[in-house]
Design an enzyme around this catalytic site. Structure first.
Site, PDB file in Angstrom:
ATOM      1  N   GLU A 180      26.187  21.370  -0.856  1.00 26.65           N
ATOM      2  CA  GLU A 180      25.212  20.501  -1.534  1.00 26.65           C
ATOM      3  C   GLU A 180      25.677  20.104  -2.934  1.00 26.65           C
ATOM      4  O   GLU A 180      25.072  19.241  -3.561  1.00 26.65           O
ATOM      5  CB  GLU A 180      23.833  21.188  -1.582  1.00 26.65           C
ATOM      6  CG  GLU A 180      23.640  22.271  -2.629  1.00 26.65           C
ATOM      7  CD  GLU A 180      24.360  23.582  -2.321  1.00 26.65           C
ATOM      8  OE1 GLU A 180      25.094  23.660  -1.314  1.00 26.65           O
ATOM      9  OE2 GLU A 180      24.208  24.525  -3.111  1.00 26.65           O
TER      10      GLU A 180
ATOM     11  N   CYS B 232      25.765  30.406   0.359  1.00 23.54           N
ATOM     12  CA  CYS B 232      26.077  31.305  -0.759  1.00 23.54           C
ATOM     13  C   CYS B 232      25.032  32.419  -0.908  1.00 23.54           C
ATOM     14  O   CYS B 232      24.996  33.316  -0.075  1.00 23.54           O
ATOM     15  CB  CYS B 232      26.296  30.497  -2.023  1.00 23.54           C
ATOM     16  SG  CYS B 232      27.365  31.374  -3.175  1.00 23.54           S
TER      17      CYS B 232
ATOM     18  N   HIS C 144      29.208  25.928  -1.390  1.00 23.28           N
ATOM     19  CA  HIS C 144      28.060  25.056  -1.709  1.00 23.28           C
ATOM     20  C   HIS C 144      28.290  23.606  -1.277  1.00 23.28           C
ATOM     21  O   HIS C 144      28.600  22.758  -2.137  1.00 23.28           O
ATOM     22  CB  HIS C 144      27.855  25.030  -3.225  1.00 23.28           C
ATOM     23  CG  HIS C 144      27.235  26.247  -3.801  1.00 23.28           C
ATOM     24  ND1 HIS C 144      25.883  26.394  -3.983  1.00 23.28           N
ATOM     25  CD2 HIS C 144      27.802  27.384  -4.262  1.00 23.28           C
ATOM     26  CE1 HIS C 144      25.634  27.571  -4.535  1.00 23.28           C
ATOM     27  NE2 HIS C 144      26.775  28.193  -4.712  1.00 23.28           N
TER      28      HIS C 144
HETATM   29  N1  LIG Z   1      26.469  30.634  -5.965  1.00 22.38           N
HETATM   30  C1  LIG Z   1      25.754  31.600  -5.480  1.00 22.38           C
HETATM   31  O1  LIG Z   1      24.823  31.411  -4.684  1.00 22.38           O
HETATM   32  C2  LIG Z   1      26.099  32.951  -6.008  1.00 22.38           C
HETATM   33  C3  LIG Z   1      25.476  34.089  -5.278  1.00 22.38           C
HETATM   34  C4  LIG Z   1      25.385  35.293  -6.179  1.00 22.38           C
HETATM   35  N2  LIG Z   1      26.653  35.881  -6.421  1.00 22.38           N
HETATM   36  C5  LIG Z   1      24.420  36.296  -5.576  1.00 22.38           C
HETATM   37  O2  LIG Z   1      24.662  37.405  -5.502  1.00 22.38           O
HETATM   38  O3  LIG Z   1      23.389  35.949  -5.163  1.00 22.38           O
END
Ligand SMILES: NC(=O)CC[C@H](N)C(=O)O
Length: 251
Positions: free
Chosen positions: A221, A94, A219
């Site tokens: 995790e 992410c 995610h």
């Molecule tokens: N769940 C996440 O890691 C979101 C990332 C977030 N939108 C960012 O720009 O970093």
């Protein structure tokens, strides 16, 4: 789950960048997984250059990519992280996946420092804001028990806008896609390619492998399913230690 790798490493240190975000969840999952693998794994939280230097591999967790980049800058970690990514296996999930992108759109005002390492352009918050977060079962045939779908948890997730492979880049292997009908129809930023079939649409890509690096826009995790963690250790970290037996293998 773990398979015995002949001449494989006896031990390894996996770091988790612990500046912000879901680092504890990755730590817990790797620690739980470790006994089932035929290798001793130390899972270290990384907050300094010294912490990073002790690692054979790194996980950059989800959280908020702009904040993680700012904190990395203040800790003097930006360039050491960029160097680390050039030689060692790194998994970005992410926000971590955003940081490992070659370029990013929809960055916060003031821009966004990136670490690079992966030949993609991503868009932050590709599916919209927090309330547009969602879960989706993913078919991931590279994982153990390939018939069992992996539940993808997408929280303000980035989307892949394009794959920008330069001739010298390692090949990129897509590991998981979302079906086209799950692509967002709320975000003008990523509507352009929606007519394309899944296979040709970069926006459907939610997990891929490039060299010894792993990208997941979701995610793993935050689930109870450790198969992506297992995949990272077995398919990215162990092979890199076999071809490049660094300090920790000989401990
Ligand atoms: N769940 C996440 O890691 C979101 C990332 C977030 N939108 C960012 O720009 O970093």
């Amino acid at each position: 789950m773990g398979k015995l790798v002949e001449n494989g490493p006896k031990s390894m240190v996996i770091g988790i960048l612990a500046l912000q975000g879901a680092f504890v969840e990755h730590q817990v999952m790797l620690q739980k997984l470790a006994p089932s693998l035929h290798v001793e794994i130390s899972v270290n939280l990384v907050r300094s250059i010294q912490d990073l230097q002790a690692c054979d591999a790194l996980v950059i967790p989800g959280g908020e990519s702009t904040t993680i980049a700012l904190l990395a800058k203040h800790s003097g970690l930006l360039d050491p992280l960029r160097d680390f990514i050039k030689t060692k296996p790194v998994w970005g999930s992410c926000a971590g996946a955003i940081l490992m992108s070659r370029s990013v759109t929809n960055a916060k005002q003031g821009g966004q420092d990136l670490l690079g390492g992966l030949s993609v352009t991503t868009v932050r918050n590709g599916w919209g804001s927090q309330i547009e977060s969602f879960e989706a079962p993913l078919v991931v045939t590279s994982l153990s028990q390939p018939d069992r779908p992996f539940q993808g948890v997408f929280i303000r997730a980035p989307a892949v806008l394009s794959i920008d492979l330069a001739p010298e880049d390692p090949p990129l292997r897509v590991i998981a896609r979302l079906p086209v009908d799950l692509l967002p129809n709320t975000q003008s930023v990523i509507q352009e390619n929606q007519g394309l079939a899944d296979h040709f649409n970069p926006q459907t890509v939610v997990a891929f492998r490039q060299g010894n690096h792993l990208f997941t826009s979701f995610h793993p995790e935050l689930t109870k399913d450790d198969r992506f963690h297992d995949y990272f250790v077995q398919e990215c970290v162990i092979p890199s230690l076999i071809t490049n037996p660094s300090s920790n293998m000989l401990k």
